[in-house]
Enzyme design. Structure first.
Site, PDB file in Angstrom:
ATOM      1  N   TYR A  73       0.843  -1.192   0.000  1.00  0.00           N
ATOM      2  CA  TYR A  73       0.000   0.000   0.000  1.00  0.00           C
ATOM      3  C   TYR A  73       0.883   1.249   0.000  1.00  0.00           C
ATOM      4  O   TYR A  73       0.592   2.226  -0.676  1.00  0.00           O
ATOM      5  CB  TYR A  73      -0.934   0.003   1.213  1.00  0.00           C
ATOM      6  CG  TYR A  73      -1.978  -1.083   1.145  1.00  0.00           C
ATOM      7  CD1 TYR A  73      -3.166  -0.895   0.448  1.00  0.00           C
ATOM      8  CD2 TYR A  73      -1.774  -2.314   1.775  1.00  0.00           C
ATOM      9  CE1 TYR A  73      -4.128  -1.896   0.384  1.00  0.00           C
ATOM     10  CE2 TYR A  73      -2.725  -3.316   1.713  1.00  0.00           C
ATOM     11  CZ  TYR A  73      -3.900  -3.106   1.011  1.00  0.00           C
ATOM     12  OH  TYR A  73      -4.842  -4.106   0.935  1.00  0.00           O
ATOM     13  N   ASN A 116     -12.507  -0.833  -5.304  1.00  0.00           N
ATOM     14  CA  ASN A 116     -12.204  -1.124  -6.710  1.00  0.00           C
ATOM     15  C   ASN A 116     -13.395  -1.849  -7.344  1.00  0.00           C
ATOM     16  O   ASN A 116     -13.715  -2.962  -6.949  1.00  0.00           O
ATOM     17  CB  ASN A 116     -10.942  -1.996  -6.792  1.00  0.00           C
ATOM     18  CG  ASN A 116     -10.634  -2.480  -8.187  1.00  0.00           C
ATOM     19  OD1 ASN A 116     -11.207  -2.031  -9.175  1.00  0.00           O
ATOM     20  ND2 ASN A 116      -9.719  -3.429  -8.277  1.00  0.00           N
ATOM     21  N   CYS A 152      -6.115  -5.273  -7.798  1.00  0.00           N
ATOM     22  CA  CYS A 152      -5.957  -4.913  -6.389  1.00  0.00           C
ATOM     23  C   CYS A 152      -5.462  -6.104  -5.569  1.00  0.00           C
ATOM     24  O   CYS A 152      -4.929  -5.915  -4.481  1.00  0.00           O
ATOM     25  CB  CYS A 152      -7.254  -4.339  -5.830  1.00  0.00           C
ATOM     26  SG  CYS A 152      -8.701  -5.385  -6.048  1.00  0.00           S
ATOM     27  N   HIS A 153      -5.604  -7.327  -6.111  1.00  0.00           N
ATOM     28  CA  HIS A 153      -5.088  -8.500  -5.409  1.00  0.00           C
ATOM     29  C   HIS A 153      -3.560  -8.475  -5.322  1.00  0.00           C
ATOM     30  O   HIS A 153      -2.981  -9.172  -4.493  1.00  0.00           O
ATOM     31  CB  HIS A 153      -5.566  -9.796  -6.086  1.00  0.00           C
ATOM     32  CG  HIS A 153      -5.113  -9.958  -7.499  1.00  0.00           C
ATOM     33  ND1 HIS A 153      -5.777  -9.371  -8.561  1.00  0.00           N
ATOM     34  CD2 HIS A 153      -4.063 -10.635  -8.036  1.00  0.00           C
ATOM     35  CE1 HIS A 153      -5.150  -9.681  -9.689  1.00  0.00           C
ATOM     36  NE2 HIS A 153      -4.107 -10.457  -9.391  1.00  0.00           N
ATOM     37  N   GLU A 213      -0.794 -16.416 -10.611  1.00  0.00           N
ATOM     38  CA  GLU A 213       0.148 -15.591 -11.371  1.00  0.00           C
ATOM     39  C   GLU A 213       1.597 -16.005 -11.168  1.00  0.00           C
ATOM     40  O   GLU A 213       2.467 -15.575 -11.912  1.00  0.00           O
ATOM     41  CB  GLU A 213      -0.050 -14.118 -11.010  1.00  0.00           C
ATOM     42  CG  GLU A 213      -1.386 -13.596 -11.505  1.00  0.00           C
ATOM     43  CD  GLU A 213      -1.591 -12.118 -11.279  1.00  0.00           C
ATOM     44  OE1 GLU A 213      -0.648 -11.418 -10.844  1.00  0.00           O
ATOM     45  OE2 GLU A 213      -2.713 -11.644 -11.536  1.00  0.00           O
TER      46      GLU A 213
END
Length: 182
Positions: A109, A132, A140-141, A167
């Site tokens: 953040y 979001n 945002c993950h 990912e």
């Protein structure tokens, strides 16, 4: 002229997703089936789009659905589906910055706050992240605590964990060697 919002649902490895788009682009994703997600979409449309009532529309969401299917199949690392963001100028700045986090990477953040020139706005970054309207596509993950901990996610931490793990899978190895499909 009133803005029209079309929605559809799709199955995914993280459960059902409800997608909503205007003629301009994708504007909303909810981690829910139609029965659960439609009332939230209706409330969001009333608040955000001044009373527009969403209508079922598969065609308007076809490109977003295809790109999400490709992402979950490990065939896509970046999204280029048109999106339209509804939020405050600050929220839009944060959401735009989130799209700069590369596939398979995370930022804190604080990193996001510094990147947008608001170093002391870490809590506000968290608030914008929480609101979001297009999760997964606006990643945002990929935002974690400064110590690397998985903190807060609208879809639940198990979904955040799945997306980050997804990912880092086989496609990520190719992405780091610039061979990934984009």
């Amino acid at each position: 002229m009133a803005q029209e919002v079309g929605y559809t649902t799709m199955e995914s490895p993280i459960g059902p997703l409800l997608l909503a788009s205007t003629e301009e682009g994708l504007c909303y994703i909810d981690f829910a089936n139609e029965e659960e997600g439609l009332p939230r979409l209706v409330r969001w449309c009333k608040k955000t789009l001044l009373g527009v009532t969403p209508e079922k529309n598969e065609a308007i969401n076809e490109q977003a659905k295809l790109q999400l299917e490709q992402y979950f199949a490990g065939e896509r690392t970046e999204f280029d589906v048109p999106t339209v963001l509804y939020g405050t100028p600050f929220q839009k700045t944060v959401w735009t910055e989130l799209t700069n986090i590369p596939y398979g990477e995370t930022r804190s953040y604080k990193d996001i706050a510094i990147a947008i020139g608001a170093a002391k706005a870490v809590r506000a970054i968290g608030g914008a992240n929480n609101r979001n309207p297009i999760p997964v596509i606006i990643p945002c993950h990929r935002v974690v605590g400064s110590n690397g901990a998985l903190v807060g996610y609208g879809g639940g931490l198990s979904i955040k964990e799945f997306l980050l793990s997804h990912e880092e899978g086989p496609l990520f190895a190719h992405a780091t060697s610039n061979q990934a499909v984009r």
